[in-house]
Design an enzyme around this catalytic site. Structure first.
Site, PDB file in Angstrom:
ATOM      1  N   GLN A 195       0.801  -1.223   0.000  1.00 50.35           N
ATOM      2  CA  GLN A 195       0.000   0.000   0.000  1.00 50.35           C
ATOM      3  C   GLN A 195       0.837   1.277   0.000  1.00 50.35           C
ATOM      4  OE1 GLN A 195      -2.608  -1.791   3.273  1.00 50.35           O
ATOM      5  NE2 GLN A 195      -4.087  -0.560   2.167  1.00 50.35           N
ATOM      6  N   ARG A 203       3.857  -0.022  12.940  1.00 56.05           N
ATOM      7  CA  ARG A 203       3.564  -1.334  12.346  1.00 56.05           C
ATOM      8  C   ARG A 203       3.751  -1.247  10.832  1.00 56.05           C
ATOM      9  NH1 ARG A 203      -2.100  -4.196  11.066  1.00 56.05           N
ATOM     10  NH2 ARG A 203      -1.159  -6.019  10.093  1.00 56.05           N
ATOM     11  N   HIS A 247       0.992  -9.313   4.345  1.00 55.51           N
ATOM     12  CA  HIS A 247      -0.169  -8.424   4.357  1.00 55.51           C
ATOM     13  C   HIS A 247      -0.769  -8.425   2.949  1.00 55.51           C
ATOM     14  CE1 HIS A 247      -2.131  -4.830   6.516  1.00 55.51           C
ATOM     15  NE2 HIS A 247      -2.760  -4.927   5.358  1.00 55.51           N
ATOM     16  N   ASN A 288      -1.731 -10.987   8.055  1.00 53.99           N
ATOM     17  CA  ASN A 288      -2.751  -9.968   8.291  1.00 53.99           C
ATOM     18  C   ASN A 288      -4.111 -10.452   7.807  1.00 53.99           C
ATOM     19  OD1 ASN A 288      -3.558  -7.099   8.905  1.00 53.99           O
ATOM     20  ND2 ASN A 288      -4.197  -7.228   6.749  1.00 53.99           N
ATOM     21  N   GLU A 289      -5.101 -10.401   8.675  1.00 54.12           N
ATOM     22  CA  GLU A 289      -6.508 -10.625   8.328  1.00 54.12           C
ATOM     23  C   GLU A 289      -6.747 -11.820   7.408  1.00 54.12           C
ATOM     24  OE1 GLU A 289      -8.118  -6.955   6.846  1.00 54.12           O
ATOM     25  OE2 GLU A 289      -8.051  -6.008   8.805  1.00 54.12           O
ATOM     26  N   ASN A 328      -7.874  -6.084  14.419  1.00 51.37           N
ATOM     27  CA  ASN A 328      -8.163  -4.986  13.491  1.00 51.37           C
ATOM     28  C   ASN A 328      -9.668  -4.740  13.530  1.00 51.37           C
ATOM     29  OD1 ASN A 328      -5.478  -5.277  12.788  1.00 51.37           O
ATOM     30  ND2 ASN A 328      -5.858  -5.865  10.665  1.00 51.37           N
ATOM     31  N   TYR A 367     -12.879  -2.035  12.600  1.00 49.51           N
ATOM     32  CA  TYR A 367     -13.332  -0.820  11.911  1.00 49.51           C
ATOM     33  C   TYR A 367     -14.789  -0.477  12.172  1.00 49.51           C
ATOM     34  CZ  TYR A 367      -8.957  -0.555   9.384  1.00 49.51           C
ATOM     35  OH  TYR A 367      -7.626  -0.420   9.083  1.00 49.51           O
ATOM     36  N   GLU A 394      -5.111  -2.300  14.035  1.00 47.80           N
ATOM     37  CA  GLU A 394      -5.652  -1.367  13.028  1.00 47.80           C
ATOM     38  C   GLU A 394      -6.986  -0.833  13.515  1.00 47.80           C
ATOM     39  OE1 GLU A 394      -6.170  -2.606   8.939  1.00 47.80           O
ATOM     40  OE2 GLU A 394      -4.272  -3.696   8.985  1.00 47.80           O
ATOM     41  N   GLU A 427      -5.584   2.032  -1.257  1.00 51.31           N
ATOM     42  CA  GLU A 427      -6.608   1.334  -0.473  1.00 51.31           C
ATOM     43  C   GLU A 427      -7.220   0.191  -1.302  1.00 51.31           C
ATOM     44  OE1 GLU A 427      -7.407   0.902   2.496  1.00 51.31           O
ATOM     45  OE2 GLU A 427      -9.462   0.182   2.360  1.00 51.31           O
ATOM     46  N   TRP A 428      -6.372  -0.738  -1.722  1.00 51.75           N
ATOM     47  CA  TRP A 428      -6.790  -1.958  -2.422  1.00 51.75           C
ATOM     48  C   TRP A 428      -7.739  -1.641  -3.582  1.00 51.75           C
ATOM     49  CZ3 TRP A 428      -2.989  -4.699  -0.993  1.00 51.75           C
ATOM     50  CH2 TRP A 428      -2.537  -4.702   0.322  1.00 51.75           C
TER      51      TRP A 428
HETATM   52  C1  GAL Z   1      -7.787  -3.634   6.438  1.00 50.69           C
HETATM   53  C2  GAL Z   1      -6.438  -3.886   5.805  1.00 50.69           C
HETATM   54  C3  GAL Z   1      -5.654  -2.640   5.575  1.00 50.69           C
HETATM   55  C4  GAL Z   1      -6.477  -1.431   5.176  1.00 50.69           C
HETATM   56  C5  GAL Z   1      -7.731  -1.312   6.004  1.00 50.69           C
HETATM   57  C6  GAL Z   1      -8.677  -0.195   5.612  1.00 50.69           C
HETATM   58  O1  GAL Z   1      -8.674  -4.675   6.116  1.00 50.69           O
HETATM   59  O2  GAL Z   1      -5.664  -4.733   6.626  1.00 50.69           O
HETATM   60  O3  GAL Z   1      -4.643  -2.953   4.664  1.00 50.69           O
HETATM   61  O4  GAL Z   1      -6.646  -1.323   3.844  1.00 50.69           O
HETATM   62  O5  GAL Z   1      -8.436  -2.514   5.983  1.00 50.69           O
HETATM   63  O6  GAL Z   1      -9.638  -0.610   4.726  1.00 50.69           O
END
Ligand code: GAL
Length: 475
Positions: A24, A81, A126, A170-171, A312, A314, A379, A430-431
């Site tokens: 990223q 990180r 990741h 990661n995830e 992580n 959100y 995260e 962001e992917w």
């Molecule tokens: C997570 C991921 C990160 C970042 C974040 C925000 O799933 O580990 O790389 O993109 O979401 O969407």
């Protein structure tokens, strides 16, 4: 200073961090002998990523590391990180060929961090599997566990004298589901109900192998800790008085977090309800056995292979039982509908409804279900989409509200939280959303020749919070 700053009280030695990942931010996708990863391949195909953007250049941290270091210094972080790009270190994914330039790059990053009093937390994988390994079946192939173990051991040998906090993967949930079922992330597979469970299974096996290697061969001299970063939403019953909704919320947690946390923290196996439901749905499809793989007794044990819980978080969901025609795949196995409470403001991208109390509830859930582990929040963040707001008052509020909930989880729920890493240090790739979605504490001007970094107001306020906390922890 806002009144509630006084209420954000973290224990002494709390890790104040920010997080990034290699693909990223680094760019330099073919620089100095780096091999391609599945994200290079995915982005270079048309129509996969917003406006066909890619991480070819990203924040160019491969060439501009010193600029990132300045941001880290200005924030006063105690921890940073980052992730290593497997294919920058081992271009074909194996230790047959080592790219010394990649090794030098990460040595410089790690040494600079330590020279500035910042502890690195390093993720080995990741999302960016070397393309050469994908060509051999990637995470669906059982051999990946050996290959990952060799890569992990190479990293422990090379950097482990200085890195004391490791995350293997990661995830795994997002990687398996988005990459092997929904197809919206690399490697872009969409085979419902089979490949995601296989990929998830091999990630657990690979993680456990690396943990055992560390424990037996490196921990005695290096003295560090190893875990993996688990994604989870917080799910609650849409109607708390409905037993079915309450059960649906439990089920959601079992499938999203329990899938990986249960084997590691509870009993070495998948959550009972997940096993039963995937088995029943597989039989109903006419399959001879469950699509969810089983752990072999000959394999190194999975239970206990984490020295801390890395979370992580959100967003949250309100859930109730699904009622439509049975779908084949993860969603059909889970059978849960969800929405968000209209009172939770949606920030930036549509999936991110802000509910800081969800984090507190999730921390309590982790404490109760998984034996009160030490937790790092690896995260958590708030995104912007559209015209850039450097004076991002909403994100400032978000960090304060969230850290207040973390503080309450520690003091009122007794959760053993040792650190918090904001996602992300910088606006970055962001992917599938490309550069449209900005999560940084620092704004990055992607049109500027040196990709200028500028602190958002939230970055400045995060720095203030860290400074205040360091002072109060001393007094
Ligand atoms: C997570 C991921 C990160 C970042 C974040 C925000 O799933 O580990 O790389 O993109 O979401 O969407």
């Amino acid at each position: 200073m806002l009144a509630d700053d006084q209420d954000i009280i973290m224990p002494s030695n709390f890790a104040w961090g920010a997080a990034t990942s290699a693909y990223q931010i680094e760019g330099g996708w073919d620089a100095d002998g780096r091999g391609p990863s599945i994200w290079d391949t995915f982005c270079h195909k048309k129509g996969k990523v917003f406006q066909d953007q890619s991480g070819d250049v990203a924040c160019d941290s491969y060439h501009l590391w010193e600029e990132d270091l300045k941001c880290i210094q200005q924030l006063g972080l105690t921890h940073y990180r980052l992730s290593l790009s497997w294919s920058r270190l081992l271009p074909d994914g194996t230790t047959r060929r080592i790219n010394q330039k990649g090794v030098s790059y990460y040595n410089r990053v790690i040494n600079d961090l330590l020279a500035n009093g910042v502890s690195p937390m390093v993720t080995l994988h990741h999302f960016d599997l070397p393309q050469a390994l994908q060509a051999q079946g990637g995470w669906q192939s059982p051999q990946i566990a050996d290959l990952f173990d060799s890569y992990a051991q190479f990293c422990f040998q090379t950097f482990g004298d200085r890195v004391k906090l490791w995350l293997t993967i990661n995830e795994p949930y997002i990687y398996a589901k988005f990459g092997h079922e929904d197809g919206c992330h690399a490697p872009g597979l969409d085979q419902p109900g089979v490949s995601l469970y296989l990929a998830g299974h091999n990630m657990l096996r690979a993680h456990a192998r690396a943990w055992h290697s560390y424990d037996a061969l490196y921990r005695p001299t290096q003295g560090g800790q190893v875990s993996l970063a688990l994604f989870s939403d917080w799910a609650e019953a849409h109607d708390p008085s409905s037993a079915l909704d309450v059960a649906a919320a439990e089920r959601y947690m079992a499938f999203v977090l329990g899938w990986f946390a249960w084997p590691i923290f509870v009993n070495g196996d998948y959550p009972p309800e997940m096993k039963a439901r995937v088995e029943a749905a597989s039989r109903a499809q006419g399959l001879p056995s469950s699509r969810l793989p089983t752990f072999s007794k000959e394999e190194p044990r999975i239970l206990g292979t984490a020295d801390f819980f890395a979370l992580n978080y959100y967003t949250s969901r309100r859930v109730w039982p699904g009622s439509g025609p049975a779908k084949i795949g993860f969603e059909g196995d889970l059978e849960v509908e969800r929405d968000v409470d209209p009172a939770w403001p949606v920030c930036g991208n549509s999936w991110l409804a802000v509910f800081p109390e969800g984090l507190r509830k999730l921390l309590k859930y982790i404490k109760d279900k998984f034996g009160n582990p030490t937790v790092y929040i690896t995260e958590n963040g708030f995104s912007q989409v559209g015209p850039v707001e450097i004076e991002d008052a909403r994100r400032c509020r978000f960090f304060r509200d969230t850290l207040l909930q973390v503080s309450k989880a520690i003091h009122e729920e007794g959760a053993d939280v040792r650190g918090y890493f904001a996602w992300s240090l910088l606006d970055n790739f962001e992917w599938a959303d490309g550069y449209r979605v900005r999560f940084g504490l620092y704004h990055v001007d992607f049109a500027h020749p040196r990709l200028k970094r500028t602190p958002y107001r939230s970055g400045r306020e995060y720095a203030q919070l860290i400074a205040q906390n360091k002072t109060s922890a001393r007094s």
